[in-house]
Design a protein around this motif. Structure first.
Motif, PDB file in Angstrom:
ATOM      1  N   PRO A  41      31.757  38.295  19.300  1.00  0.00           N
ATOM      2  CA  PRO A  41      30.789  37.700  18.372  1.00  0.00           C
ATOM      3  C   PRO A  41      31.213  36.312  17.915  1.00  0.00           C
ATOM      4  CG  PRO A  41      31.268  39.968  17.765  1.00  0.00           C
ATOM      5  CD  PRO A  41      32.218  39.611  18.855  1.00  0.00           C
ATOM      6  N   GLY A  42      30.344  35.337  18.070  1.00  0.00           N
ATOM      7  CA  GLY A  42      30.619  33.989  17.618  1.00  0.00           C
ATOM      8  C   GLY A  42      31.603  33.194  18.458  1.00  0.00           C
ATOM      9  N   LYS A  43      31.970  33.745  19.615  1.00  0.00           N
ATOM     10  CA  LYS A  43      32.955  33.064  20.456  1.00  0.00           C
ATOM     11  C   LYS A  43      32.388  32.828  21.856  1.00  0.00           C
ATOM     12  CE  LYS A  43      36.971  34.945  18.048  1.00  0.00           C
ATOM     13  NZ  LYS A  43      38.281  35.665  18.197  1.00  0.00           N
ATOM     14  N   GLN A  44      33.147  32.064  22.641  1.00  0.00           N
ATOM     15  CA  GLN A  44      32.717  31.780  23.996  1.00  0.00           C
ATOM     16  C   GLN A  44      33.053  32.931  24.933  1.00  0.00           C
ATOM     17  OE1 GLN A  44      34.498  27.956  25.026  1.00  0.00           O
ATOM     18  NE2 GLN A  44      32.675  26.883  24.306  1.00  0.00           N
ATOM     19  N   ARG A  45      32.345  32.966  26.039  1.00  0.00           N
ATOM     20  CA  ARG A  45      32.615  33.965  27.059  1.00  0.00           C
ATOM     21  C   ARG A  45      33.987  33.694  27.689  1.00  0.00           C
ATOM     22  NH1 ARG A  45      27.711  35.487  31.033  1.00  0.00           N
ATOM     23  NH2 ARG A  45      26.733  35.432  28.962  1.00  0.00           N
ATOM     24  N   GLU A  46      34.735  34.765  27.935  1.00  0.00           N
ATOM     25  CA  GLU A  46      36.089  34.611  28.481  1.00  0.00           C
ATOM     26  C   GLU A  46      36.317  35.600  29.612  1.00  0.00           C
ATOM     27  OE1 GLU A  46      38.551  35.377  25.067  1.00  0.00           O
ATOM     28  OE2 GLU A  46      38.299  37.558  25.211  1.00  0.00           O
ATOM     29  N   LEU A  47      37.191  35.215  30.517  1.00  0.00           N
ATOM     30  CA  LEU A  47      37.535  36.077  31.643  1.00  0.00           C
ATOM     31  C   LEU A  47      38.425  37.220  31.175  1.00  0.00           C
ATOM     32  CD1 LEU A  47      37.606  36.609  34.725  1.00  0.00           C
ATOM     33  CD2 LEU A  47      39.629  35.141  34.798  1.00  0.00           C
ATOM     34  N   VAL A  48      38.113  38.423  31.654  1.00  0.00           N
ATOM     35  CA  VAL A  48      38.924  39.597  31.329  1.00  0.00           C
ATOM     36  C   VAL A  48      39.751  40.025  32.539  1.00  0.00           C
ATOM     37  CG1 VAL A  48      38.864  42.018  30.653  1.00  0.00           C
ATOM     38  CG2 VAL A  48      37.260  40.389  29.615  1.00  0.00           C
ATOM     39  N   ALA A  49      39.080  40.202  33.687  1.00  0.00           N
ATOM     40  CA  ALA A  49      39.777  40.693  34.868  1.00  0.00           C
ATOM     41  C   ALA A  49      38.986  40.310  36.115  1.00  0.00           C
ATOM     42  CB  ALA A  49      39.941  42.205  34.806  1.00  0.00           C
ATOM     43  N   VAL A  50      39.725  40.104  37.205  1.00  0.00           N
ATOM     44  CA  VAL A  50      39.140  39.693  38.477  1.00  0.00           C
ATOM     45  C   VAL A  50      39.651  40.605  39.590  1.00  0.00           C
ATOM     46  CG1 VAL A  50      38.978  37.848  40.179  1.00  0.00           C
ATOM     47  CG2 VAL A  50      39.079  37.288  37.759  1.00  0.00           C
ATOM     48  N   THR A  51      38.783  40.918  40.530  1.00  0.00           N
ATOM     49  CA  THR A  51      39.204  41.570  41.754  1.00  0.00           C
ATOM     50  C   THR A  51      38.616  40.810  42.936  1.00  0.00           C
ATOM     51  OG1 THR A  51      39.098  43.594  43.086  1.00  0.00           O
ATOM     52  CG2 THR A  51      37.289  43.240  41.535  1.00  0.00           C
ATOM     53  N   LEU A  52      39.468  40.502  43.905  1.00  0.00           N
ATOM     54  CA  LEU A  52      39.041  39.789  45.094  1.00  0.00           C
ATOM     55  C   LEU A  52      38.917  40.762  46.260  1.00  0.00           C
ATOM     56  CD1 LEU A  52      41.306  36.619  44.807  1.00  0.00           C
ATOM     57  CD2 LEU A  52      39.020  37.006  43.861  1.00  0.00           C
ATOM     58  N   SER A  53      38.180  40.347  47.277  1.00  0.00           N
ATOM     59  CA  SER A  53      37.993  41.214  48.434  1.00  0.00           C
ATOM     60  C   SER A  53      39.313  41.462  49.167  1.00  0.00           C
ATOM     61  CB  SER A  53      36.976  40.606  49.395  1.00  0.00           C
ATOM     62  OG  SER A  53      37.348  39.291  49.750  1.00  0.00           O
ATOM     63  N   SER A  54      40.299  40.593  48.941  1.00  0.00           N
ATOM     64  CA  SER A  54      41.621  40.784  49.543  1.00  0.00           C
ATOM     65  C   SER A  54      42.358  41.963  48.923  1.00  0.00           C
ATOM     66  CB  SER A  54      42.465  39.527  49.357  1.00  0.00           C
ATOM     67  OG  SER A  54      42.688  39.281  47.980  1.00  0.00           O
ATOM     68  N   GLY A  55      41.875  42.389  47.748  1.00  0.00           N
ATOM     69  CA  GLY A  55      42.539  43.483  47.047  1.00  0.00           C
ATOM     70  C   GLY A  55      43.342  43.023  45.845  1.00  0.00           C
ATOM     71  N   SER A  56      43.523  41.722  45.722  1.00  0.00           N
ATOM     72  CA  SER A  56      44.308  41.229  44.596  1.00  0.00           C
ATOM     73  C   SER A  56      43.493  41.272  43.307  1.00  0.00           C
ATOM     74  CB  SER A  56      44.772  39.797  44.858  1.00  0.00           C
ATOM     75  OG  SER A  56      43.675  38.926  44.944  1.00  0.00           O
ATOM     76  N   THR A  57      44.214  41.397  42.210  1.00  0.00           N
ATOM     77  CA  THR A  57      43.592  41.446  40.886  1.00  0.00           C
ATOM     78  C   THR A  57      44.338  40.512  39.945  1.00  0.00           C
ATOM     79  OG1 THR A  57      44.965  43.331  40.239  1.00  0.00           O
ATOM     80  CG2 THR A  57      42.810  43.831  41.166  1.00  0.00           C
ATOM     81  N   ASN A  58      43.654  40.148  38.866  1.00  0.00           N
ATOM     82  CA  ASN A  58      44.272  39.308  37.858  1.00  0.00           C
ATOM     83  C   ASN A  58      43.658  39.655  36.508  1.00  0.00           C
ATOM     84  OD1 ASN A  58      46.034  37.441  36.894  1.00  0.00           O
ATOM     85  ND2 ASN A  58      44.790  35.656  37.411  1.00  0.00           N
ATOM     86  N   TYR A  59      44.454  39.497  35.453  1.00  0.00           N
ATOM     87  CA  TYR A  59      44.013  39.905  34.128  1.00  0.00           C
ATOM     88  C   TYR A  59      44.322  38.842  33.081  1.00  0.00           C
ATOM     89  CZ  TYR A  59      43.832  44.553  36.240  1.00  0.00           C
ATOM     90  OH  TYR A  59      43.545  45.619  37.052  1.00  0.00           O
ATOM     91  N   ALA A  60      43.493  38.800  32.062  1.00  0.00           N
ATOM     92  CA  ALA A  60      43.813  37.992  30.898  1.00  0.00           C
ATOM     93  C   ALA A  60      45.042  38.595  30.222  1.00  0.00           C
ATOM     94  CB  ALA A  60      42.641  37.980  29.932  1.00  0.00           C
ATOM     95  N   ASP A  61      45.868  37.735  29.637  1.00  0.00           N
ATOM     96  CA  ASP A  61      47.087  38.226  28.989  1.00  0.00           C
ATOM     97  C   ASP A  61      46.778  39.258  27.908  1.00  0.00           C
ATOM     98  OD1 ASP A  61      48.881  35.041  29.088  1.00  0.00           O
ATOM     99  OD2 ASP A  61      48.650  36.629  30.582  1.00  0.00           O
ATOM    100  N   SER A  62      45.655  39.089  27.241  1.00  0.00           N
ATOM    101  CA  SER A  62      45.314  39.952  26.118  1.00  0.00           C
ATOM    102  C   SER A  62      45.006  41.388  26.537  1.00  0.00           C
ATOM    103  CB  SER A  62      44.120  39.377  25.351  1.00  0.00           C
ATOM    104  OG  SER A  62      43.001  39.252  26.206  1.00  0.00           O
ATOM    105  N   VAL A  63      44.749  41.617  27.832  1.00  0.00           N
ATOM    106  CA  VAL A  63      44.390  42.971  28.271  1.00  0.00           C
ATOM    107  C   VAL A  63      45.384  43.547  29.279  1.00  0.00           C
ATOM    108  CG1 VAL A  63      41.958  42.428  27.885  1.00  0.00           C
ATOM    109  CG2 VAL A  63      42.899  42.319  30.208  1.00  0.00           C
ATOM    110  N   LYS A  64      46.369  42.779  29.691  1.00  0.00           N
ATOM    111  CA  LYS A  64      47.344  43.265  30.664  1.00  0.00           C
ATOM    112  C   LYS A  64      48.028  44.531  30.158  1.00  0.00           C
ATOM    113  CE  LYS A  64      48.531  38.985  33.096  1.00  0.00           C
ATOM    114  NZ  LYS A  64      49.548  37.923  33.300  1.00  0.00           N
ATOM    115  N   GLY A  65      48.113  45.500  31.052  1.00  0.00           N
ATOM    116  CA  GLY A  65      48.746  46.755  30.697  1.00  0.00           C
ATOM    117  C   GLY A  65      47.808  47.744  30.021  1.00  0.00           C
ATOM    118  N   ARG A  66      46.622  47.284  29.634  1.00  0.00           N
ATOM    119  CA  ARG A  66      45.656  48.172  28.971  1.00  0.00           C
ATOM    120  C   ARG A  66      44.386  48.367  29.806  1.00  0.00           C
ATOM    121  NH1 ARG A  66      43.271  46.746  24.343  1.00  0.00           N
ATOM    122  NH2 ARG A  66      43.376  44.496  24.728  1.00  0.00           N
TER     123      ARG A  66
END
Length: 115
Positions: A41-66
């Motif tokens: 609410p009241g903030k900009q859209r931000e990336l949470v997590a990505v999955t590529l067709s190669s199988g690799s993934t990436n996460y925002a620091d705020s959600v890593k491990g969760r």
């Protein structure tokens, strides 16, 4: 053109879990980039997590491990498993796909975490 439909949002208490789903109108095997974003609410859209067709993934620091992002290509669906939820995870969550240079967004699903 890829259509994306999110589901699975809701209201949960802090510490709880939710699983979001993003169903694609085309085979997810052919979609090179799929991701979850969120807009608190009241903030900009931000990336949470990505999955590529190669199988690799990436996460925002705020959600890593969760949070965990994963694809089920048999169902043409990308999921976001969210555990140990916090009030600051409250946001509208959006699914995004990039295919052949075009970007597609879902309509969003509301996630609300109560303290």
């Amino acid at each position: 053109q890829v259509q994306l439909v999110e589901s699975g949002g809701g209201l949960v208490q802090a510490g709880g879990s939710l699983r979001l789903s993003c169903a694609a109108s085309e085979s997810t095997v052919s979609i090179s980039y799929m991701a979850w974003y969120r807009q608190p609410p009241g903030k900009q859209r931000e990336l949470v997590a990505v999955t590529l067709s190669s199988g690799s993934t990436n996460y925002a620091d705020s959600v890593k491990g969760r949070f965990t992002i994963f694809r089920d290509n048999a169902k043409n669906t990308v999921y976001l498993q969210m555990n140990s939820l916090k009030p600051e995870d409250t946001a509208v969550y959006y699914c995004k796909a990039i295919q052949k240079g075009s970007t597609y967004w879902g309509q969003g699903t509301q996630v609300t975490i109560s303290a």
